[in-house]
Structure formats: C-alpha cells, structure tokens
Design a protein around this motif. Sequence first.
Motif, PDB file in Angstrom:
ATOM      1  N   LEU A   1       0.862  -1.179   0.000  1.00 49.27           N
ATOM      2  CA  LEU A   1       0.000   0.000   0.000  1.00 49.27           C
ATOM      3  C   LEU A   1       0.895   1.224   0.000  1.00 49.27           C
ATOM      4  O   LEU A   1       1.781   1.359   0.850  1.00 49.27           O
ATOM      5  CB  LEU A   1      -0.892   0.010   1.249  1.00 49.27           C
ATOM      6  CG  LEU A   1      -1.839   1.207   1.343  1.00 49.27           C
ATOM      7  CD1 LEU A   1      -2.986   1.052   0.358  1.00 49.27           C
ATOM      8  CD2 LEU A   1      -2.364   1.378   2.768  1.00 49.27           C
TER       9      LEU A   1
ATOM     10  N   ASP B   1      -3.581  -3.740   7.513  1.00 47.19           N
ATOM     11  CA  ASP B   1      -4.510  -4.808   7.151  1.00 47.19           C
ATOM     12  C   ASP B   1      -5.425  -4.288   6.041  1.00 47.19           C
ATOM     13  O   ASP B   1      -5.886  -3.145   6.093  1.00 47.19           O
ATOM     14  CB  ASP B   1      -5.342  -5.224   8.363  1.00 47.19           C
ATOM     15  CG  ASP B   1      -6.074  -6.535   8.119  1.00 47.19           C
ATOM     16  OD1 ASP B   1      -7.005  -6.534   7.277  1.00 47.19           O
ATOM     17  OD2 ASP B   1      -5.720  -7.543   8.740  1.00 47.19           O
ATOM     18  N   VAL B   2      -5.677  -5.119   5.056  1.00 49.11           N
ATOM     19  CA  VAL B   2      -6.513  -4.688   3.932  1.00 49.11           C
ATOM     20  C   VAL B   2      -7.880  -4.236   4.416  1.00 49.11           C
ATOM     21  O   VAL B   2      -8.490  -3.316   3.845  1.00 49.11           O
ATOM     22  CB  VAL B   2      -6.652  -5.824   2.891  1.00 49.11           C
ATOM     23  CG1 VAL B   2      -7.571  -5.410   1.745  1.00 49.11           C
ATOM     24  CG2 VAL B   2      -5.283  -6.219   2.339  1.00 49.11           C
TER      25      VAL B   2
ATOM     26  N   LEU C   1      -8.826  -0.484   4.801  1.00 48.47           N
ATOM     27  CA  LEU C   1      -8.916   0.434   3.666  1.00 48.47           C
ATOM     28  C   LEU C   1     -10.341   0.886   3.369  1.00 48.47           C
ATOM     29  O   LEU C   1     -10.550   1.690   2.458  1.00 48.47           O
ATOM     30  CB  LEU C   1      -8.337  -0.230   2.410  1.00 48.47           C
ATOM     31  CG  LEU C   1      -6.872  -0.687   2.482  1.00 48.47           C
ATOM     32  CD1 LEU C   1      -6.450  -1.289   1.144  1.00 48.47           C
ATOM     33  CD2 LEU C   1      -5.976   0.470   2.849  1.00 48.47           C
TER      34      LEU C   1
ATOM     35  N   ILE D   1      -2.546   0.489  -4.261  1.00 49.74           N
ATOM     36  CA  ILE D   1      -1.890  -0.815  -4.086  1.00 49.74           C
ATOM     37  C   ILE D   1      -1.100  -1.097  -5.352  1.00 49.74           C
ATOM     38  O   ILE D   1      -1.675  -1.226  -6.442  1.00 49.74           O
ATOM     39  CB  ILE D   1      -2.915  -1.927  -3.816  1.00 49.74           C
ATOM     40  CG1 ILE D   1      -3.664  -1.650  -2.510  1.00 49.74           C
ATOM     41  CG2 ILE D   1      -2.228  -3.281  -3.749  1.00 49.74           C
ATOM     42  CD1 ILE D   1      -4.778  -2.648  -2.214  1.00 49.74           C
TER      43      ILE D   1
ATOM     44  N   ARG E   1       3.595  -2.596   4.119  1.00 53.07           N
ATOM     45  CA  ARG E   1       3.292  -3.993   3.844  1.00 53.07           C
ATOM     46  C   ARG E   1       1.809  -4.261   4.054  1.00 53.07           C
ATOM     47  O   ARG E   1       1.187  -3.742   4.989  1.00 53.07           O
ATOM     48  CB  ARG E   1       4.114  -4.896   4.770  1.00 53.07           C
ATOM     49  CG  ARG E   1       4.011  -6.379   4.410  1.00 53.07           C
ATOM     50  CD  ARG E   1       4.807  -7.257   5.359  1.00 53.07           C
ATOM     51  NE  ARG E   1       4.129  -7.393   6.651  1.00 53.07           N
ATOM     52  CZ  ARG E   1       4.543  -6.839   7.784  1.00 53.07           C
ATOM     53  NH1 ARG E   1       5.645  -6.089   7.816  1.00 53.07           N
ATOM     54  NH2 ARG E   1       3.871  -7.017   8.913  1.00 53.07           N
ATOM     55  N   LEU E   2       1.220  -5.063   3.197  1.00 55.71           N
ATOM     56  CA  LEU E   2      -0.184  -5.452   3.330  1.00 55.71           C
ATOM     57  C   LEU E   2      -0.265  -6.808   4.019  1.00 55.71           C
ATOM     58  O   LEU E   2       0.374  -7.763   3.583  1.00 55.71           O
ATOM     59  CB  LEU E   2      -0.851  -5.542   1.955  1.00 55.71           C
ATOM     60  CG  LEU E   2      -1.210  -4.216   1.278  1.00 55.71           C
ATOM     61  CD1 LEU E   2      -1.609  -4.463  -0.173  1.00 55.71           C
ATOM     62  CD2 LEU E   2      -2.328  -3.500   2.025  1.00 55.71           C
ATOM     63  N   ASP E   3      -1.015  -6.855   5.093  1.00 54.83           N
ATOM     64  CA  ASP E   3      -1.197  -8.121   5.797  1.00 54.83           C
ATOM     65  C   ASP E   3      -2.268  -8.941   5.079  1.00 54.83           C
ATOM     66  O   ASP E   3      -3.441  -8.958   5.461  1.00 54.83           O
ATOM     67  CB  ASP E   3      -1.609  -7.865   7.254  1.00 54.83           C
ATOM     68  CG  ASP E   3      -0.421  -7.413   8.102  1.00 54.83           C
ATOM     69  OD1 ASP E   3       0.724  -7.728   7.722  1.00 54.83           O
ATOM     70  OD2 ASP E   3      -0.632  -6.723   9.112  1.00 54.83           O
TER      71      ASP E   3
ATOM     72  N   ALA F   1      -1.233 -10.815  -1.358  1.00 53.41           N
ATOM     73  CA  ALA F   1      -0.672  -9.532  -1.774  1.00 53.41           C
ATOM     74  C   ALA F   1       0.633  -9.746  -2.539  1.00 53.41           C
ATOM     75  O   ALA F   1       1.725  -9.401  -2.087  1.00 53.41           O
ATOM     76  CB  ALA F   1      -0.447  -8.632  -0.558  1.00 53.41           C
TER      77      ALA F   1
END
Length: 310
Positions: free
Chosen positions: A176, A191-192, A195, A248, A263-265, A269
């Motif tokens: 992200l 975390d996504v 968003l 993203i 970083r995206l959890d 991803a």
Amino acid sequence: MRMARATLSDVQLRDLDWLVSIGDHQHVSAAADALGVSQPTLSRALARCEAELGARLFDRVPDGVRPTPAGSLVLDGARDLTTRYARLVGSLARVVDPDTGLVRLAFLDSMATSLVPSLLRAFHAHAPQVRVELRQEPGHDIVRDFEQGGVDLAIVSDLPPGPYGWHLLQEERLVLVVPATHRWCGRTAVDVAELGGEELITTPPGFGSRRLVDGLLREAGVAPTISFESQDLATIEGLVAAGLGVGIVPEAFAGQSGTVGLRLDAAGARRLIGLTWRTDRELAPPAERFRAFVLRQAAGTPTRATPTRP
C-alpha cells in the motif's frame, strides 16, 4: 483463336522460371544445360505451357527460338512473378531464421523499465542479429494480439484462458502506498480491512492489476471509494504522492515520487510475472530460440505457476 484459361495450378512457378531461361538463352538446348535438365524435358514443359496458355510463345528460327508477341508478354509477367517470389523467399528466410529472424514480444507497461530491458540485454548478447519487435500494452490487448496472431510471446501477470504455456519469471510483493503526510506513515504494515474508509487510486476494470486489487478487497470484505483510475502504475504512485488517495502497487513502485510503502497483511498480496505463449501453435524458430533462452535464464524457477486467470 480462343485462349485456354490457365490457372496457377496448371502453370507452376518452376515452369515460369524455365520460360524465362529459354527467353534469356533464346535456345532450348542452351537453357536446358543452364537449368540442369534434359532438352526433351524442357521442350515438353514449353509445349505444356503453350497448351495451357492457349498461345505459341516462341517461334523456331535457324539459330534457336525467338519470343512471339504473346511470348514477350508472358516472359515479362514470368520475370516479375519469379523475381517477386525469390524476394519473398529471401524475406521469409530472414524472418524465420533463428539467427537473424524476428521475435514479436508483448509486455505490460509496468515491465517497461525493469524486467524487459534486462531480458532484452541478455538476449541481444546471446543472439545479436535477431530482431525483437516490442508491443507495450495492457493484458487484455495482449490477449487480443495472441488471438489475432500478432505476437509470439508475452510477459504478463495473468495467465490467459485457453491454450497457453507459462513460465514464472519473478514474484512481486504488493504494498500500500500512501502520501508522506498520511496518518499511517509511521506504521510498517496495514490490514486490507482497514482500507474501507480510504479513497483508492487504481487501474481501470479489465486490467490484471485491478483484478488483483479487487480480489484482495473482496477477500477482506471492504469496498473503498475509487477516486482515480489510471492505466499506468507509476502514474498511480504519483497521484498518491500528490495526496489524492492511496494505492496498491508492486513494491518497486513505492517511493518513486515520495510515497511511503506499507506492507499489506494479506496472503494474496503478490503479483506473479511470467512468460506466456500459445501452445496450440508452433513458434517460429526465432521465437522458440527466445523462449528457450528466457527459460534457461530463469532456471530454478517453476515452469508452471498459478497466476490469476481473467
């Protein structure tokens, strides 16, 4: 006199070439010697052509033969056809020759400054006389070009539906990107699901990267507002840097214009990049040489992977 209607299957290119030789030598025996055939064989071929065309092409004279008016017309056409055919054969040889031919390669815009230049540099050192024709375009246009026979190989993130081979070249982490003034800048991961309240900048529907992003959002159960859409990932990163939303993108694009990459959890991803080709068509020798070279360069990676299908 009513002329016979000849077809190309009747008068062969070889016959035309033989007629030209007779016209050049103005003697059947001399032409036969130059062609490496017997005089009776050449005489029969001449008689067959005259019968099929419905016209006498040569008059017999004491020292050989001379073209009739009809023969002069046929010789002019025969010379043109045989010359053009020889030129076609030469051009075709240059295209399909594995040492000097042509490779038609399509690739995603996002590969234009990273993977593609490094592959082409290595291949040019390996086969300097092979020409590579490049098409830089979105994935759905690449699929269309494959269907229409316009490309031989492509570097894509989506494995197209249908008869396609695939070889994994690299795997990219998706991150992200947020503006430098964003409240999340001090964090390392997001975390996504967080968003949902953000304005998202992404690619238009139909693009491979959009399918990846939509899949991540759907898995997390969120639907952020789409503020802007751009076909170019670098442009998306620039719009994020200007404070117009978050995005993203592959990790390599983070920070190019001052954004911060987080970083995206999410297990999904990532983006797989691979070389693809049609398996229901035989590759021309230059394209097969390029494919084999790339596969050797990428030795140690799986020959099959599971990229997203449209």
